[in-house]
Design an enzyme around this catalytic site. Structure first.
Site, PDB file in Angstrom:
ATOM      1  N   GLY A  43       0.809  -1.211   0.000  1.00 25.50           N
ATOM      2  CA  GLY A  43       0.000   0.000   0.000  1.00 25.50           C
ATOM      3  C   GLY A  43       0.840   1.257   0.000  1.00 25.50           C
ATOM      4  N   GLU A 143      -2.916  -6.678   1.826  1.00 27.31           N
ATOM      5  CA  GLU A 143      -2.056  -6.771   3.003  1.00 27.31           C
ATOM      6  C   GLU A 143      -2.706  -6.164   4.246  1.00 27.31           C
ATOM      7  OE1 GLU A 143       2.508  -7.110   1.315  1.00 27.31           O
ATOM      8  OE2 GLU A 143       1.775  -5.128   1.854  1.00 27.31           O
ATOM      9  N   THR A 223      -0.820  -7.908 -15.160  1.00 28.64           N
ATOM     10  CA  THR A 223       0.603  -7.665 -15.411  1.00 28.64           C
ATOM     11  C   THR A 223       1.327  -8.999 -15.526  1.00 28.64           C
ATOM     12  OG1 THR A 223       1.066  -7.475 -13.029  1.00 28.64           O
ATOM     13  CG2 THR A 223       0.556  -5.452 -14.220  1.00 28.64           C
ATOM     14  N   ASP A 249      16.934  -4.633  -9.305  1.00 26.84           N
ATOM     15  CA  ASP A 249      16.130  -5.084  -8.167  1.00 26.84           C
ATOM     16  C   ASP A 249      14.660  -4.983  -8.565  1.00 26.84           C
ATOM     17  OD1 ASP A 249      14.936  -5.678  -5.762  1.00 26.84           O
ATOM     18  OD2 ASP A 249      15.833  -4.024  -4.635  1.00 26.84           O
ATOM     19  N   ASP A 255       4.254  -2.723  -7.444  1.00 23.85           N
ATOM     20  CA  ASP A 255       3.766  -1.551  -6.718  1.00 23.85           C
ATOM     21  C   ASP A 255       4.012  -0.274  -7.517  1.00 23.85           C
ATOM     22  OD1 ASP A 255       3.057  -3.227  -4.642  1.00 23.85           O
ATOM     23  OD2 ASP A 255       4.941  -2.939  -3.572  1.00 23.85           O
TER      24      ASP A 255
END
Length: 310
Positions: A43, A143, A223, A249, A255
């Protein structure tokens, strides 16, 4: 340009990230080369990505009264992001994520202990309705405790707010809850978990989208990493190609996409344009180490996005 107001109701966790020559196998100990602690959580990461991309976004999350919560407040203050609606838990600590990154491939393994952000109570949600009355878009993930997520989604529908759900990480959830989404943005793993269709390419992505549409969700964005993003709307569907870059990375790439995507929607882009915008944000983020700190700023995004749309 008038931008729509976004409310992000979701998680914050502190990322504890180590880099190593390869990811550990079961029962294997691997010596790492680098360790960093930073702000994370799906989030919060998405909110930071949207904020840096220029969105008007309000963050509602929950932290503990501990050093990891202090890390959150310090980061948001430095970013210039408001913390007026950040709650503090008296019982549970701030969530944490243990992240291992393969320094050769950029791939990762993540163990999340959500902590305070899975302890939203009815009292915590009292302010949500007044926030949603002033909002246009609600951005959510998995989450948080699902009873709170369902209540907030119902509030949003009552207030005619567009609900964008990134169903990550994949969890067992009722179709009646999913049906409240206006836009759902799973990756291929989450799409399979929720639709029952193994997503391996454009044909299977279209089949999975059909399942989501049958649930009552009008817009589906799947995605699929290097394969691209499959976008399905009432006006048609197509695969939006991925931007291939040298990743260092990949943690937080999804996100970054979601934050960029919702920022694009808030600016009035259609689903395909917002997807292309999200792709640019994600491709820039994976070229840096970390999650929230790797999210690109608007000037950096525009250099790529505007050039590619000329």
């Amino acid at each position: 340009m008038d931008k729509k107001k976004i409310v992000m109701f979701g998680s914050y966790v502190a990322d504890l990230t180590g880099r190593a020559p390869h990811l550990p196998k079961a029962a294997e100990t691997v010596f790492g080369d680098e360790f960093k602690m930073g702000p994370g959580g799906k989030g919060s990461n998405q909110a930071v990505a949207a904020f840096r991309a220029g969105a008007d976004i309000t963050v509602v999350t929950k932290i503990g009264k501990d050093v990891f919560g202090e890390l959150f407040l310090d980061f948001y203050n430095n970013e210039g992001m408001a913390t007026d609606h950040v709650l503090q838990d008296e019982e549970k600590g701030t969530g944490i994520a243990l992240i291992c990154v393969d320094e050769g491939t950029g791939q990762n393994q993540i163990l999340v202990v959500p902590g305070a952000c899975t302890n939203f109570t009815d009292a915590d949600l009292e302010e949500m309705r007044s926030l949603l009355r002033e909002a246009d878009i609600l951005l959510m993930q998995f989450e948080v405790n699902l009873d709170a997520l369902e209540k907030v989604m119902r509030m949003a529908k009552e207030e005619n707010v567009t609900v964008v759900l990134n169903p990550a990480p994949a969890r067992d959830i009722g179709k009646d809850i999913l049906a409240m989404c206006d836009i759902i943005t799973p990756n291929e793993v989450e799409a399979e978990a929720l639709s029952g269709v193994a997503v391996t390419g454009e044909k299977s992505a279209r089949q999975a989208c059909g399942v989501f549409h049958a649930m009552g969700i009008p817009h589906v964005i799947i995605t699929m990493g290097k394969l691209g993003v499959f976008v399905s709307t009432p006006d048609g569907d197509r695969m939006v190609p991925a931007r291939i870059v040298d990743a260092v990375d990949t943690t937080g790439a999804g996100d970054a996409f979601n934050g960029g995507f919702v920022a694009g929607i808030a600016e009035g882009m259609d689903m395909f344009g917002a997807t292309e915008f999200g792709n640019v944000v994600a491709s820039l983020s994976v070229q840096k180490f970390g999650t929230a700190p790797s999210m690109p700023h608007r000037a950096e995004i525009d250099k790529v996005f505007c050039r590619e749309r000329e």
